[in-house]
Design an enzyme around this catalytic site. Structure first.
Site, PDB file in Angstrom:
ATOM      1  N   ARG A   1       7.111  15.880 -22.629  1.00 12.77           N
ATOM      2  CA  ARG A   1       6.733  15.327 -21.617  1.00 12.77           C
ATOM      3  C   ARG A   1       5.824  15.391 -21.091  1.00 12.77           C
ATOM      4  O   ARG A   1       4.550  14.571 -20.562  1.00 12.77           O
ATOM      5  CB  ARG A   1       8.019  15.420 -20.352  1.00 12.77           C
ATOM      6  CG  ARG A   1       7.765  14.871 -19.049  1.00 12.77           C
ATOM      7  CD  ARG A   1       9.005  14.835 -18.088  1.00 12.77           C
ATOM      8  NE  ARG A   1       8.881  16.125 -17.842  1.00 12.77           N
ATOM      9  CZ  ARG A   1       9.916  16.488 -16.753  1.00 12.77           C
ATOM     10  NH1 ARG A   1      10.801  15.793 -15.989  1.00 12.77           N
ATOM     11  NH2 ARG A   1       9.540  17.455 -16.008  1.00 12.77           N
TER      12      ARG A   1
ATOM     13  N   ARG B   1       3.990  17.100 -18.066  1.00 12.95           N
ATOM     14  CA  ARG B   1       3.163  16.528 -16.977  1.00 12.95           C
ATOM     15  C   ARG B   1       2.533  17.710 -16.393  1.00 12.95           C
ATOM     16  O   ARG B   1       2.822  18.716 -17.297  1.00 12.95           O
ATOM     17  CB  ARG B   1       4.356  16.354 -15.853  1.00 12.95           C
ATOM     18  CG  ARG B   1       4.249  15.441 -14.656  1.00 12.95           C
ATOM     19  CD  ARG B   1       6.099  15.091 -14.121  1.00 12.95           C
ATOM     20  NE  ARG B   1       6.156  16.325 -13.681  1.00 12.95           N
ATOM     21  CZ  ARG B   1       7.844  16.170 -13.559  1.00 12.95           C
ATOM     22  NH1 ARG B   1       8.581  15.045 -13.297  1.00 12.95           N
ATOM     23  NH2 ARG B   1       7.922  17.699 -12.487  1.00 12.95           N
TER      24      ARG B   1
HETATM   25  P1  ADP Z   1      12.918  18.033 -12.168  1.00 16.05           P
HETATM   26  O1  ADP Z   1      13.732  16.712 -11.920  1.00 16.05           O
HETATM   27  O2  ADP Z   1      12.327  17.205 -13.408  1.00 16.05           O
HETATM   28  O3  ADP Z   1      12.393  19.123 -12.019  1.00 16.05           O
HETATM   29  P2  ADP Z   1      11.337  16.753  -9.022  1.00 16.05           P
HETATM   30  O4  ADP Z   1      10.504  15.577  -9.877  1.00 16.05           O
HETATM   31  O5  ADP Z   1      12.479  16.547  -9.346  1.00 16.05           O
HETATM   32  O6  ADP Z   1      11.124  17.806 -11.397  1.00 16.05           O
HETATM   33  O7  ADP Z   1      10.182  18.251  -9.084  1.00 16.05           O
HETATM   34  C1  ADP Z   1       9.505  18.703  -8.994  1.00 16.05           C
HETATM   35  C2  ADP Z   1       8.899  19.383  -8.295  1.00 16.05           C
HETATM   36  O8  ADP Z   1       8.600  19.391  -6.929  1.00 16.05           O
HETATM   37  C3  ADP Z   1       9.839  20.847  -8.231  1.00 16.05           C
HETATM   38  O9  ADP Z   1       9.666  21.794  -9.458  1.00 16.05           O
HETATM   39  C4  ADP Z   1       9.347  21.520  -7.013  1.00 16.05           C
HETATM   40  O10 ADP Z   1       8.219  22.158  -6.452  1.00 16.05           O
HETATM   41  C5  ADP Z   1       8.669  19.804  -5.765  1.00 16.05           C
HETATM   42  N1  ADP Z   1      10.523  19.524  -5.655  1.00 16.05           N
HETATM   43  C6  ADP Z   1      10.810  18.358  -5.491  1.00 16.05           C
HETATM   44  N2  ADP Z   1      12.026  18.289  -5.219  1.00 16.05           N
HETATM   45  C7  ADP Z   1      12.452  19.307  -3.856  1.00 16.05           C
HETATM   46  C8  ADP Z   1      13.232  19.611  -3.515  1.00 16.05           C
HETATM   47  N3  ADP Z   1      14.408  19.087  -2.843  1.00 16.05           N
HETATM   48  N4  ADP Z   1      12.935  20.873  -2.521  1.00 16.05           N
HETATM   49  C9  ADP Z   1      12.115  21.650  -3.300  1.00 16.05           C
HETATM   50  N5  ADP Z   1      11.046  21.841  -3.708  1.00 16.05           N
HETATM   51  C10 ADP Z   1      10.891  20.167  -4.522  1.00 16.05           C
END
Ligand code: ADP
Length: 183
Positions: free
Chosen positions: A127, A129
């Protein structure tokens, strides 16, 4: 009252992609804490600068920040007729906070999109990112295993979990999600 859905599963299991399509089909907002945090990063807000450092390691941003973001998002007019939560809650304290925000009549269905760790590593690395390095991904998988996966049992005890195999092409997985939501 619409649908109040929660999408749970390991990072990189394709949740975000699936969530967008499901939300469009059901006409409900996609509430993704990851996407909200990335917006802050792009806009260069203070919160964005702070969050980026943590996101780039694969750890969780502080509960207070994400809980406040979700509470504010769910209080908007377009969330009255349902929503799909993606990437939240990610630990027991966030799950408690969500129960507090929702009060009675909480979540209707938790869709668990499952995939093996090998599958996830391969997908995430493809991906590209900024938080998608092998090391970050390993941290995110460990955080998932230790903090997020235990929530499956919590929601199973409430009889809310529908399990979907997350391995396969996007349309295939999407069909499985649509099927469990139709039940
Ligand atoms: P993925 O599903 O690929 O892990 P996300 O877009 O859900 O990616 O999350 C990316 C990053 O954002 C996580 O690794 C974390 O650092 C932060 N993050 C997202 N949602 C939360 C949450 N509910 N609590 C704490 N950190 C979060």
């Amino acid at each position: 009252m619409g649908r109040r859905l929660l999408l749970l599963g390991p990072p990189g299991a394709g949740k975000g992609t699936q969530a967008l399509v499901v939300c469009r089909a059901l006409g409900i907002p996609h509430v993704s804490t990851g996407a909200m945090l990335r917006e802050h990063v792009e806009e260069g807000t203070d919160l964005g600068r702070m969050a980026k450092e943590i996101m780039d390691t694969g750890d969780l941003v502080s509960d207070a920040i994400v809980v406040a973001m979700v509470a504010e998002r769910l209080s908007r007019d377009d969330a009255v007729c349902g929503w799909l939560l993606d990437g939240f809650p990610r630990n027991a304290s966030q799950a408690d906070a969500l129960d507090g925000i929702l009060g009675d009549g909480g979540i209707d269905t938790v869709v668990l999109v499952d995939a093996s760790e090998e599958e996830i590593l391969a997908r995430v690395l493809a991906r590209g990112r900024s938080d998608d390095t092998a090391e970050t991904t390993r941290t995110r998988l460990a955080v998932y295993r230790e903090q997020t996966a235990p929530l499956i049992e919590l929601y199973e005890q409430r009889g809310l979990v529908r399990r979907v195999d997350g391995v396969g092409a996007i349309p295939e997985v999407l069909c499985r999600i649509v099927e469990v939501l139709a039940q």
